[in-house]
Design an enzyme around this catalytic site. Structure first.
Site, PDB file in Angstrom:
ATOM      1  N   ASP A  89      44.312  43.363  46.141  1.00  0.00           N
ATOM      2  CA  ASP A  89      43.298  43.201  47.176  1.00  0.00           C
ATOM      3  C   ASP A  89      41.938  42.959  46.508  1.00  0.00           C
ATOM      4  O   ASP A  89      41.416  43.833  45.815  1.00  0.00           O
ATOM      5  CB  ASP A  89      43.273  44.488  48.014  1.00  0.00           C
ATOM      6  N   GLY A  90      41.370  41.785  46.727  1.00  0.00           N
ATOM      7  CA  GLY A  90      40.086  41.447  46.108  1.00  0.00           C
ATOM      8  C   GLY A  90      38.964  42.374  46.557  1.00  0.00           C
ATOM      9  O   GLY A  90      38.008  42.598  45.822  1.00  0.00           O
ATOM     10  N   HIS A 144      38.928  36.071  46.314  1.00  0.00           N
ATOM     11  CA  HIS A 144      39.948  35.439  47.171  1.00  0.00           C
ATOM     12  C   HIS A 144      40.174  34.039  46.613  1.00  0.00           C
ATOM     13  O   HIS A 144      39.517  33.083  47.029  1.00  0.00           O
ATOM     14  CB  HIS A 144      39.485  35.380  48.621  1.00  0.00           C
ATOM     15  N   GLU A 185      44.349  37.182  44.232  1.00  0.00           N
ATOM     16  CA  GLU A 185      45.016  36.471  45.329  1.00  0.00           C
ATOM     17  C   GLU A 185      46.179  37.351  45.805  1.00  0.00           C
ATOM     18  O   GLU A 185      47.024  37.762  45.024  1.00  0.00           O
ATOM     19  CB  GLU A 185      45.517  35.097  44.869  1.00  0.00           C
ATOM     20  N   ASP A 191      35.336  34.777  49.190  1.00  0.00           N
ATOM     21  CA  ASP A 191      35.680  33.659  50.077  1.00  0.00           C
ATOM     22  C   ASP A 191      36.965  33.990  50.846  1.00  0.00           C
ATOM     23  O   ASP A 191      37.989  33.345  50.655  1.00  0.00           O
ATOM     24  CB  ASP A 191      35.860  32.404  49.195  1.00  0.00           C
ATOM     25  N   SER A 243      38.473  26.902  43.948  1.00  0.00           N
ATOM     26  CA  SER A 243      37.402  27.568  43.188  1.00  0.00           C
ATOM     27  C   SER A 243      37.821  28.006  41.771  1.00  0.00           C
ATOM     28  O   SER A 243      37.012  27.887  40.843  1.00  0.00           O
ATOM     29  CB  SER A 243      36.824  28.746  43.981  1.00  0.00           C
ATOM     30  N   HIS A 249      31.969  24.397  47.250  1.00  0.00           N
ATOM     31  CA  HIS A 249      32.152  24.038  45.843  1.00  0.00           C
ATOM     32  C   HIS A 249      30.921  23.326  45.269  1.00  0.00           C
ATOM     33  O   HIS A 249      30.640  23.454  44.084  1.00  0.00           O
ATOM     34  CB  HIS A 249      33.445  23.218  45.680  1.00  0.00           C
TER      35      HIS A 249
END
Ligand code: SAM
Length: 299
Positions: free
Chosen positions: A151-152, A42, A123, A172, A105, A19
């Site tokens: 699905d990212g 994610h 997500e 991530d 995030s 971060h």
């Protein structure tokens, strides 16, 4: 498939690194007026309780953001810029001295993005996706923020390039499946083909497993082949060897010893901005004498 819950890890040393870097990159990108799209492939749940069951059980924040806050309060030496900026942003989610809430995030990004910027949040975990949607709904952000329970790795490239041709993509994953390493490299490769001037940030764990070692090398190769600059920052807080069990303990869980952030097309000011903050992280978050940081860049 879905045993990972970020709530156990929120505010740990890896989040401090991730971060702090994310804020430094966003600060730079937001110096220009033109709209920015941030894609978080994610996203997690968005907000976490540091005084709740999950964080309490794992105790990871105690060795991350909470340790940093204590050290900052006890020292006369101010935190270096990037780390001070991170601490200030975390404090904006909390009243008073005690840190009870930790922004993931999506909320770190939302805190910085402007009216005309866009945030796309992926997500897949059913509970975390629901919590994320609930947390985002409270922001009343309308079309500025989209939560996708998809699905990212699958469809996030569809937002690239955005109409303003300025985007930051954070990838991530939890890496709970070995395939996440290969999917991350494939995703970044595909995204770079679609949009070579986007900024790509990938968090990765540094653990004794070949796929984990390979990932930053693969990302470097992708950047180099595309002729794009890159930066790789890592933070180690302890040795990766399993700690010996103390009398009365059957085993010692090793915990995450180190992690890194790999950025393709980083701001040209990023290395100089991060170096003193990485040094302070390694000093304050050290769990043994192996604590260290690395910072390389090229291209
Ligand atoms: N980026 C978040 C932050 O910094 O606050 C933390 C994200 S956490 C490390 C990874 C998240 O990815 C978990 O919440 C997990 O449920 C989710 N996830 C796992 N596989 C996914 C996939 N294929 N697509 C989207 N999300 C996924």
């Amino acid at each position: 498939m879905f045993s990972y819950r970020h709530a156990f890890h929120a505010g740990n040393h890896a989040d401090v690194l991730k971060h702090t870097v994310l804020i430094a990159v966003l600060d730079y990108l937001l110096e220009k007026d033109t709209a920015l799209t941030m894609v978080d492939t994610h996203a997690g749940a968005g907000l976490y309780r540091l005084d709740g069951d999950y964080a309490g059980k794992s105790g990871e924040a105690a060795e991350g953001v909470l340790r940093l806050a204590e050290a900052a309060a006890a020292s006369d030496t101010p935190l270096p810029d990037a780390l001070a900026r991170y601490m200030t942003l975390v404090r904006e989610f909390n009243r008073g001295e005690a840190l009870r809430v930790y922004p993931g995030s999506p909320f770190v990004a939302h805190q910085l993005l402007r009216e005309h910027d866009r945030l796309k949040l992926y997500e897949l975990h059913p509970t975390d996706a629901k919590t994320l949607s609930g947390n985002v709904a409270q922001l009343d952000a309308g079309r500025r923020i989209a939560v996708l329970r998809e699905d990212g790795f699958g469809s996030a490239t569809k937002f690239l390039p955005p109409p303003s041709r300025r985007a930051l993509v954070l990838t991530d994953p939890s890496y709970e499946m070995k395939t996440d390493y290969g999917r991350t490299a494939a995703y970044v490769g595909e995204a770079l083909k679609r949009f070579a001037t986007g900024v790509y940030a990938v968090w990765y764990p540094i653990i004794p497993r070949p796929e984990a070692h390979e990932l930053p090398r693969r990302l470097k190769t992708l950047a180099t082949k595309a002729g794009k600059p890159w930066l790789n920052a890592s933070l180690t807080v302890k040795s990766s060897r399993m700690a010996a069990a103390l009398p009365g303990e059957t085993s010692r869980r090793p915990g995450l010893p180190a992690s890194g952030m790999f950025i393709i097309n980083p701001p040209h000011t990023l290395a100089a901005r991060l170096r003193p903050s990485l040094a302070r992280m390694a000093q304050v978050l050290a769990q043994d004498a192996n604590a260290a940081f690395t910072l390389e860049h090229g291209g």
